[in-house]
Write a protein that holds these residues in place. Structure first.
Motif, PDB file in Angstrom:
ATOM      1  N   HIS A 152      11.246  -5.020   1.206  1.00  0.00           N
ATOM      2  CA  HIS A 152      10.670  -3.782   1.751  1.00  0.00           C
ATOM      3  C   HIS A 152       9.773  -3.248   0.636  1.00  0.00           C
ATOM      4  O   HIS A 152      10.277  -2.794  -0.396  1.00  0.00           O
ATOM      5  CB  HIS A 152      11.764  -2.768   2.099  1.00  0.00           C
ATOM      6  CG  HIS A 152      12.639  -3.218   3.223  1.00  0.00           C
ATOM      7  ND1 HIS A 152      13.968  -2.920   3.315  1.00  0.00           N
ATOM      8  CD2 HIS A 152      12.335  -3.970   4.321  1.00  0.00           C
ATOM      9  CE1 HIS A 152      14.463  -3.455   4.419  1.00  0.00           C
ATOM     10  NE2 HIS A 152      13.495  -4.096   5.048  1.00  0.00           N
ATOM     11  N   HIS A 189      16.731  -3.433  -3.111  1.00  0.00           N
ATOM     12  CA  HIS A 189      16.194  -2.414  -2.191  1.00  0.00           C
ATOM     13  C   HIS A 189      16.364  -1.008  -2.768  1.00  0.00           C
ATOM     14  O   HIS A 189      16.983  -0.820  -3.812  1.00  0.00           O
ATOM     15  CB  HIS A 189      16.985  -2.430  -0.870  1.00  0.00           C
ATOM     16  CG  HIS A 189      16.809  -3.645  -0.037  1.00  0.00           C
ATOM     17  ND1 HIS A 189      16.218  -3.613   1.202  1.00  0.00           N
ATOM     18  CD2 HIS A 189      17.174  -4.934  -0.251  1.00  0.00           C
ATOM     19  CE1 HIS A 189      16.214  -4.833   1.717  1.00  0.00           C
ATOM     20  NE2 HIS A 189      16.796  -5.658   0.860  1.00  0.00           N
ATOM     21  N   VAL A 190      15.870  -0.032  -2.002  1.00  0.00           N
ATOM     22  CA  VAL A 190      16.180   1.377  -2.249  1.00  0.00           C
ATOM     23  C   VAL A 190      16.657   1.944  -0.923  1.00  0.00           C
ATOM     24  O   VAL A 190      16.019   1.726   0.108  1.00  0.00           O
ATOM     25  CB  VAL A 190      14.941   2.148  -2.744  1.00  0.00           C
ATOM     26  CG1 VAL A 190      15.282   3.612  -3.000  1.00  0.00           C
ATOM     27  CG2 VAL A 190      14.378   1.503  -4.000  1.00  0.00           C
ATOM     28  N   GLU A 216      21.082  -1.501  -3.432  1.00  0.00           N
ATOM     29  CA  GLU A 216      20.435  -0.351  -2.797  1.00  0.00           C
ATOM     30  C   GLU A 216      20.435   0.796  -3.797  1.00  0.00           C
ATOM     31  O   GLU A 216      21.409   1.530  -3.923  1.00  0.00           O
ATOM     32  CB  GLU A 216      21.199   0.054  -1.518  1.00  0.00           C
ATOM     33  CG  GLU A 216      21.103  -0.937  -0.361  1.00  0.00           C
ATOM     34  CD  GLU A 216      19.799  -0.845   0.429  1.00  0.00           C
ATOM     35  OE1 GLU A 216      18.918  -0.039   0.065  1.00  0.00           O
ATOM     36  OE2 GLU A 216      19.667  -1.608   1.403  1.00  0.00           O
ATOM     37  N   ARG A 234       7.158  -0.547   4.444  1.00  0.00           N
ATOM     38  CA  ARG A 234       8.392  -1.289   4.712  1.00  0.00           C
ATOM     39  C   ARG A 234       8.152  -2.682   5.314  1.00  0.00           C
ATOM     40  O   ARG A 234       8.701  -3.670   4.852  1.00  0.00           O
ATOM     41  CB  ARG A 234       9.233  -0.449   5.675  1.00  0.00           C
ATOM     42  CG  ARG A 234      10.581  -1.030   6.051  1.00  0.00           C
ATOM     43  CD  ARG A 234      11.299   0.005   6.923  1.00  0.00           C
ATOM     44  NE  ARG A 234      12.632  -0.403   7.303  1.00  0.00           N
ATOM     45  CZ  ARG A 234      13.696  -0.328   6.503  1.00  0.00           C
ATOM     46  NH1 ARG A 234      13.575   0.114   5.279  1.00  0.00           N
ATOM     47  NH2 ARG A 234      14.878  -0.705   6.932  1.00  0.00           N
ATOM     48  N   GLU A 280      10.193  -0.297  -1.648  1.00  0.00           N
ATOM     49  CA  GLU A 280      11.431  -0.272  -2.448  1.00  0.00           C
ATOM     50  C   GLU A 280      11.260  -1.295  -3.567  1.00  0.00           C
ATOM     51  O   GLU A 280      11.814  -2.372  -3.523  1.00  0.00           O
ATOM     52  CB  GLU A 280      12.613  -0.598  -1.525  1.00  0.00           C
ATOM     53  CG  GLU A 280      12.615   0.251  -0.265  1.00  0.00           C
ATOM     54  CD  GLU A 280      13.572  -0.248   0.830  1.00  0.00           C
ATOM     55  OE1 GLU A 280      14.438  -1.081   0.541  1.00  0.00           O
ATOM     56  OE2 GLU A 280      13.424   0.209   1.974  1.00  0.00           O
TER      57      GLU A 280
END
Ligand SMILES: [Zn+2]
Length: 598
Positions: free
Chosen positions: A118, A219-220, A309, A180, A121
């Motif tokens: 994404h 990711h975030v 994450e 994204r 992120e």
């Protein structure tokens, strides 16, 4: 006009995060990892931790890394995006052993780290650039003596260049971030079974070529506010398709990673999802990833995969530094525990189940965990007309927060001994190969005594597209074939092979991430030959006369089903179906299964 537009944008930058919940001050020891000048200072560091380089600058920095350390680093192209951008990967190996074979044979585990699936992120890219710089400058000479590294700085390269300050409203930086989805608006992290995107296909090729020991997808997250800055996870051993691997990650990796993060001033946590976004205290949602996600796919394939994450509300600088420390912890754990991990991988490779859970639901009964939360209050919003939540920026500890795990079994299927694919489905075979699954092309007819075909008895198409597909869910009945149609040119996919569970999930049409469920077999729902009533009527009359049993069944249906009785269409369809002219392939799943060793 031009000037005033500039002023508007500038003030938007200054106030960019003013809508987000208040921050807790942070001064972690990991700040000392940053360098202000000197060899290979990253674009992220030059911006005081505010920005991330664009695609061109990223490639330029990769080139500088390789130029600075050509005996240990190499950059290769692993694929190309829909808009024609190269997807690059950096290989880092002690003693310049760059070929996949040599990488596998140098007795070190290989770590695959992927950033920017994404593209907004992007923390993993800037963290890994610092870490690779520290390898190149000799500050972290230890790392390549422990592991080989494969690093994809940006997987979603097209999304990365759809840069804006306004791509992620819930996230604190970087100043400009990517989007994204990819250029075709597909979410790469839903593509791990259907393989529609060149980006995910490239990653699977890398995994086939290099057989990494561990795969990390950075990711975030969005979602609730809490104290943790770096959260990560994998399907837990009690709901995993590779529980031996999950156990090693739980017991031998997490403690090492958490210890390292804590010492460097970060707060590591498990992945956090909430049951009710307006009231965290109702409990957490214990998500178990299905195979469409990187970590769900890794779990069912038996490839140790960690989903990272980072918390979107924490500032970019803190997140990037936390990612550096996280990866450093992973490298430590991998170098110490790779024997245990390899053993678990071997165990899973030789496990051929007879049934497979393909869908899980939330347990109605919670477990309880302690949780480092952030205080919040609820208020009545005049805007939504509903109670909303406001986070207050103050720490609160929950001793016993309920967590509802997805450990309820919603559906399981029997695992056949083998699947048989007709030759016209070469595209499916190609995807299976990308998944690393062994497929055999048959060279002669197979006289199979027990073959099952599934026929759709009811089905429903999704009302709207999802990931560029119209998904379908169906119920099936089993038909036992009297004669084997499997002949030269068909493909056999055995479930008695390393990725047995993945084979079954992809090919069993009842599984929610199967090719069937994603709509790869929509043509079986189509009828292309028709009957004229003037031909059917006399044919059916003759047929009923010759078969009193059939005539009785027809009469019975008319007397018992008034809707059927009233519908000329249904009556004629029923009769047509009983003639030998009826399309025998209609609604039948073309991939056959054998439940016995034939
Ligand atoms: Zn993500």
């Amino acid at each position: 006009m031009f000037m005033s537009l500039g002023i508007v944008l500038l003030s938007a930058t200054l106030n960019l995060n003013s809508h987000l919940p208040p921050l807790q001050p942070w001064q972690g020891a990991s700040l000392s990892l940053l360098q202000q000048d000197g060899l290979l200072t990253t674009d992220f560091e030059l911006s005081s931790g505010e920005s991330s380089p664009n695609y061109e600058q990223t490639n330029a920095f990769m080139k500088r890394l390789v130029a600075a350390n050509p005996t240990q680093f190499q950059s290769i192209k692993i694929g190309e995006s829909d808009q024609g951008r190269d997807i690059n990967m950096l290989l880092a190996v002690e003693d310049s052993q760059f070929s996949p074979a040599m990488m596998k044979n140098n007795n070190k585990p290989t770590l695959l780290i992927q950033a920017g699936i994404h593209a907004g992120e992007i923390d993993g890219k800037d963290a890994m650039f610092m870490l690779l710089r520290d390898i190149a400058t000799g500050k972290r000479r230890d790392i390549l003596s422990k592991v080989n590294i494969l690093f994809i700085p940006i997987l979603n390269v097209d999304g990365h260049e759809r840069r804006s300050q306004f791509n992620r409203i819930n996230q604190r930086g970087p100043l400009a971030m990517g989007f994204r989805t990819n250029a075709q608006n597909l979410n790469l992290n839903r593509d791990y079974t259907k393989l529609d995107t060149p980006e995910v296909r490239s990653v699977l090729k890398v995994i086939n070529d290099f057989s990494p020991s561990l795969y990390v997808d950075v990711h975030v997250t969005d979602g609730a506010d809490y104290q943790y800055d770096i959260t990560y996870g994998f399907n837990p051993s009690f709901a995993s398709d590779a529980p031996a691997i999950a156990k090693v990650l739980e017991e031998q990796f997490s403690p090492v990673i958490n210890d390292k993060l804590t010492k460097q001033g970060h707060i590591p946590g498990s992945l956090v999802f909430v049951m009710n976004k307006r009231n965290l205290q109702q409990g957490l949602a214990g998500w178990v990833a299905s195979p469409r996600f990187s970590n769900g796919w890794g779990d069912i394939k038996g490839l140790p995969t960690i989903l990272v994450e980072n918390h979107s509300l924490k500032p970019y600088k803190q997140r990037v530094l936390g990612t550096y420390v996280f990866i450093d912890g992973v490298i430590d754990a991998l170098s110490k525990q790779h024997k245990a991990l390899e053993k678990a991988i071997e165990t899973e490779r030789h496990f051929y189940p007879t049934e497979l859970v393909v869908e899980r639901g939330y347990s109605p009964k919670p477990d309880y965990i302690s949780f480092k939360g952030i205080k919040y209050k609820q208020f009545d919003s005049a805007l939504s007309g509903h109670q909303e939540v406001k986070y207050l920026g103050e720490a609160i500890e929950y001793d016993k927060l309920p967590i509802y795990w997805q450990k309820e079994i919603k559906m399981k299927v029997q695992v056949p001994h083998a699947f048989y694919i007709p030759p016209q489905y070469g595209a499916i075979v190609e995807k299976l190969s990308l998944h690393g699954i062994e497929v055999t092309k048959l060279l002669e007819p197979q006289d199979l005594k027990t073959l099952t075909q599934l026929k759709v008895t009811s089905h429903e198409f999704a009302k709207k597209p999802f990931e560029g597909r119209f998904r379908v869910s169906a119920e099936f009945e089993e038909l036992q074939l009297k004669e084997s149609p499997v002949t030269k040119g068909w493909y056999k996919v055995s479930t008695q092979q390393p990725y047995s569970e993945l084979v079954t999930h992809l090919l069993h049409p009842a599984a929610p991430d199967s090719f069937f469920a994603w709509g790869d077999f929509l043509s079986i729902f189509q009828r292309t030959e028709y009957v004229e009533n003037y031909a059917l009527e006399p044919y059916a009359r003759k047929m009923l006369k010759e078969s009193p049993k059939l005539a009785l069944a027809f009469d019975k249906r008319i007397s018992e089903d008034s809707e059927f009785a009233k519908s000329d269409e249904q009556r004629l369809e029923w009769l047509y179906e009983k003639t030998p002219y009826y399309d025998q392939a209609y609604l039948k799943y073309p991939i056959l299964m054998s439940y016995q060793r034939n």
